[in-house]
Scaffold this motif. Sequence first.
Motif, PDB file in Angstrom:
ATOM      1  N   GLY A  83     -89.383  -8.924 -42.977  1.00 37.21           N
ATOM      2  CA  GLY A  83     -90.592  -8.643 -42.204  1.00 37.21           C
ATOM      3  C   GLY A  83     -90.444  -7.416 -41.331  1.00 37.21           C
ATOM      4  O   GLY A  83     -91.370  -6.610 -41.197  1.00 37.21           O
ATOM      5  N   LYS A 103     -99.759 -15.106 -36.616  1.00 37.12           N
ATOM      6  CA  LYS A 103     -98.682 -15.557 -37.502  1.00 37.12           C
ATOM      7  C   LYS A 103     -97.360 -15.621 -36.751  1.00 37.12           C
ATOM      8  O   LYS A 103     -96.611 -16.604 -36.865  1.00 37.12           O
ATOM      9  CB  LYS A 103     -98.569 -14.613 -38.703  1.00 37.12           C
ATOM     10  CG  LYS A 103     -97.424 -14.949 -39.631  1.00 37.12           C
ATOM     11  CD  LYS A 103     -97.288 -13.898 -40.732  1.00 37.12           C
ATOM     12  CE  LYS A 103     -96.008 -14.120 -41.514  1.00 37.12           C
ATOM     13  NZ  LYS A 103     -95.773 -13.066 -42.499  1.00 37.12           N
ATOM     14  N   GLY A 151    -100.215 -14.690 -43.321  1.00 36.36           N
ATOM     15  CA  GLY A 151     -99.508 -13.616 -44.013  1.00 36.36           C
ATOM     16  C   GLY A 151    -100.348 -12.967 -45.090  1.00 36.36           C
ATOM     17  O   GLY A 151    -100.345 -11.749 -45.247  1.00 36.36           O
TER      18      GLY A 151
END
Length: 157
Positions: A83, A103, A151
């Motif tokens: 990420g 998120k 996501g």
Amino acid sequence: MFIQSFGEWLYDTPISTTFRDITWVIPAVQSIHILAIAVVIGSALVSELRLAGLIATDEAPGNVVRRYLPWIWRALIVLLASGTLLIVAEPARTLGNTIFWVKMALVLGAFVLTLAFRRPLLAAQAGDAATPAKPIAFLLLAVWVVVIFCGRFIAYT
């Protein structure tokens, strides 16, 4: 404003430019990210369904947690690394996106809840710990599912 200016600075860095210029980097990192998500969700699914008393009821909850929790932690490390690479490659896509921050808050919340509610199971001898309430198990599953949806929605917002 700080996030936007930081994102612009990050976008102009040589490493960010390199990640974007090499055509296979972003798809490869996204694939690793998705595989790590599958590991987290699969491990969480088995653990939470056991803690809810729906599967593997012949096995102590602590044993199931001990088996799958390390997979969750390792996959979370991979998710953090991949990420971070995705943020470096495309900072404007993520840092200025509200869904991204939702998120991240949900991931942090799931992490804290997992630690808080699994620690007694890990400390107990096999079979000694009481099974946590079903609502907590289902809440954690729901949080992970929402993390997946967030996501996916990052790409469309």
